[in-house]
Design a protein around this motif. Structure first.
Motif, PDB file in Angstrom:
ATOM      1  N   VAL A  55      43.261  40.219  44.383  1.00 51.06           N
ATOM      2  CA  VAL A  55      43.257  40.785  43.030  1.00 51.06           C
ATOM      3  C   VAL A  55      44.675  41.220  42.690  1.00 51.06           C
ATOM      4  O   VAL A  55      45.300  41.973  43.442  1.00 51.06           O
ATOM      5  CB  VAL A  55      42.295  41.988  42.926  1.00 51.06           C
ATOM      6  N   ASP A  56      45.178  40.728  41.557  1.00 50.30           N
ATOM      7  CA  ASP A  56      46.519  41.078  41.096  1.00 50.30           C
ATOM      8  C   ASP A  56      46.381  41.885  39.809  1.00 50.30           C
ATOM      9  O   ASP A  56      46.199  41.331  38.726  1.00 50.30           O
ATOM     10  CB  ASP A  56      47.343  39.806  40.858  1.00 50.30           C
ATOM     11  N   ARG A  64      43.505  38.617  36.718  1.00 48.56           N
ATOM     12  CA  ARG A  64      43.722  39.392  37.945  1.00 48.56           C
ATOM     13  C   ARG A  64      43.196  38.625  39.158  1.00 48.56           C
ATOM     14  O   ARG A  64      43.558  38.921  40.287  1.00 48.56           O
ATOM     15  CB  ARG A  64      43.057  40.759  37.833  1.00 48.56           C
ATOM     16  N   TYR A  65      42.325  37.630  38.906  1.00 52.59           N
ATOM     17  CA  TYR A  65      41.831  36.758  39.975  1.00 52.59           C
ATOM     18  C   TYR A  65      42.527  35.403  39.947  1.00 52.59           C
ATOM     19  O   TYR A  65      41.966  34.407  40.414  1.00 52.59           O
ATOM     20  CB  TYR A  65      40.326  36.544  39.821  1.00 52.59           C
ATOM     21  N   ARG A  66      43.737  35.317  39.441  1.00 51.40           N
ATOM     22  CA  ARG A  66      44.335  34.016  39.166  1.00 51.40           C
ATOM     23  C   ARG A  66      44.554  33.182  40.416  1.00 51.40           C
ATOM     24  O   ARG A  66      44.611  31.951  40.337  1.00 51.40           O
ATOM     25  CB  ARG A  66      45.624  34.149  38.367  1.00 51.40           C
ATOM     26  N   ALA A  67      44.661  33.801  41.592  1.00 52.05           N
ATOM     27  CA  ALA A  67      44.794  33.011  42.824  1.00 52.05           C
ATOM     28  C   ALA A  67      43.570  32.134  43.057  1.00 52.05           C
ATOM     29  O   ALA A  67      43.650  31.130  43.772  1.00 52.05           O
ATOM     30  CB  ALA A  67      45.012  33.929  44.023  1.00 52.05           C
ATOM     31  N   MET A  68      42.445  32.485  42.431  1.00 50.20           N
ATOM     32  CA  MET A  68      41.210  31.733  42.595  1.00 50.20           C
ATOM     33  C   MET A  68      40.922  30.825  41.398  1.00 50.20           C
ATOM     34  O   MET A  68      39.838  30.251  41.299  1.00 50.20           O
ATOM     35  CB  MET A  68      40.041  32.713  42.780  1.00 50.20           C
ATOM     36  N   GLU A 233      32.213  43.326  43.068  1.00 49.14           N
ATOM     37  CA  GLU A 233      33.010  44.540  43.043  1.00 49.14           C
ATOM     38  C   GLU A 233      32.269  45.705  42.396  1.00 49.14           C
ATOM     39  O   GLU A 233      32.464  46.860  42.763  1.00 49.14           O
ATOM     40  CB  GLU A 233      34.328  44.290  42.298  1.00 49.14           C
ATOM     41  N   GLN A 234      31.392  45.409  41.428  1.00 49.54           N
ATOM     42  CA  GLN A 234      30.721  46.466  40.674  1.00 49.54           C
ATOM     43  C   GLN A 234      29.488  47.030  41.362  1.00 49.54           C
ATOM     44  O   GLN A 234      29.126  48.190  41.138  1.00 49.54           O
ATOM     45  CB  GLN A 234      30.328  45.938  39.289  1.00 49.54           C
TER      46      GLN A 234
END
Length: 419
Positions: A55-56, A64-68, A233-234
């Motif tokens: 998470v970025d 924020r999940y752009r790596a995925m 996450e929630q």
């Protein structure tokens, strides 16, 4: 760091395509199309060595999940702050369904008030990455509005091919974002026209143009993976069941792919069971018969017009098979609209009719024993009821006009309770 190297894979035959041309996007796998079974091609990520969800927080919205996500590392994301939508507890629906808990993932909180913003954010970012100047989409409303908004944000031209029958609110919304909107009489006419525009003008398809449908822009489909990431996450524990309104299965497929990512890297033990809610049941029929193709089935006009498809897609079947899921038809307009008002009046959530099919399908699943009392269920609220207020208004009494007196108010309230 991006985990995407440019590959797409067919959901049916697993044939790989490396950095395909714009002309291929929206049409699906050519090999499967030649066999008469259109199937989408979707991104392949390399998850080797991953043991957590990256998470970025410096990235906007769902990026924020752009790596995925299937974007080059240097692509600047097109974002309107989408994602991060709340979970709303629905205790009354849980009690009626006989399950541990039901939560609504309220996607109406996105910038254009539907979960299509997740697809649009990633698909339009990809269009910018590959240098597309014009994007084109076939839509009855939510999809077109989302693409139009994000195209406006990116400075791209957007052309929407809609249907003459869609509510005026939907047409207004798409036009308000600056899209060039034209209406056709028949759904298949939009697909054939879009195929020609992609082939002859190099426009980038934001939805599919295969007939029968295969699914939308593959990069955009992966935008829906972020719903799965957020849910894990929630919630204190992963959901047991996720119910998704389905037409051509972009959201269902993306959510399933997101959970599969999380299972592959060890964040969750298994993919939750996915349940497709569909007005007329092509997926339900295919699962019941063991067929490898879903539909066509008979259809009729529906208040859930945006998901009222005679066909189910290969990507939908793949998601249901992979999760040991199920599908339920929700054909009754009056049941859908009664459930819409019930959710609004007992939980304070006003969902579009197509979204409400998820709650109706949950009732069907409970009656069939597909969900049990130990299950925690999430239903995906894909869009707000404000997209088609007319359908709701037609089932509500007229608002009384009264003189300013308590007696007149009491008379009006009494009349309301007796009608």
């Amino acid at each position: 760091m991006s985990r995407y190297d440019g590959q797409l894979a067919c959901v049916r035959c697993d044939r790989r395509y490396l950095a395909p041309s714009v002309a291929l996007i929206g049409g699906g796998c050519p090999r499967c199309a030649d066999e008469g079974v259109p199937a989408n091609i979707l991104p392949v990520l390399d998850l080797t060595g991953m043991d957590h969800l990256p998470v970025d927080l410096a990235q906007p919205g769902l990026f924020r999940y752009r790596a995925m996500l299937p974007l080059a590392a240097d692509t600047r994301p097109v974002s309107l702050g989408e994602g991060g939508t709340p979970l709303v507890d629905l205790p009354h629906l849980a009690e009626r369904s006989g399950v541990r808990g039901v939560f609504l993932k309220d996607e109406s909180r996105n910038p254009t008030w539907s979960y299509k913003d997740r697809l649009a954010a990633v698909a339009v970012s990809k269009a910018v990455e590959v240098g597309a100047g014009t994007v084109v989409v076939a839509s009855t409303g939510n999809h077109g509005a989302a693409i139009a908004a994000y195209a406006a944000r990116a400075g791209l031209r957007c052309v929407v091919l809609t249907l003459a029958s869609v509510p005026a609110t939907m047409k207004t919304l798409m036009q308000s974002y600056g899209a060039d909107v034209v209406a056709l009489q028949h759904p298949a006419d939009r697909w054939s026209l879009m195929r020609e525009l992609v082939a002859t003008r190099g426009w980038m398809a934001m939805s599919g143009f295969a007939n029968p449908p295969a699914g939308s822009n593959p990069y955009g489909v992966d935008g829906y993976k972020t719903i799965a990431y957020e849910l894990v996450e929630q919630l204190s524990r992963p959901p047991d069941v996720v119910v998704v309104p389905v037409a051509y299965g972009d959201g269902l497929s993306g959510i399933g792919r997101g959970f599969a990512d999380l299972a592959a890297i060890g964040v969750i033990e298994r993919v939750p069971r996915l349940i497709a809610a569909e007005p007329f049941g092509p997926l339900a029929a295919a699962l019941a018969s063991g067929a490898s193709v879903a539909g066509p089935v008979p259809v009729q006009p529906s208040v859930a017009f945006s998901t009222a498809s005679p066909f189910g897609s290969q990507q939908s079947l793949a998601a249901l098979w992979a999760s040991h899921g199920a599908a339920f038809a929700t054909p009754d307009d009056e049941e859908i609209m009664a459930t819409q008002l019930q959710l609004a009046q007992e939980a304070g959530v006003y969902l579009e009719a197509s979204s409400v099919t998820a709650a109706v399908a949950l009732g069907r699943a409970a009656a069939a024993g597909v969900v049990c009392h130990e299950d925690t269920v999430v239903i995906i609220g894909t869009s707000t009821g404000l997209k088609d207020v007319g359908a709701t208004a037609a089932r509500l009494p007229d608002v009384a006009v009264i003189p300013p007196s308590v007696d007149a108010l009491d008379d009006a309230l009494t009349a309301r309770t007796t009608t």
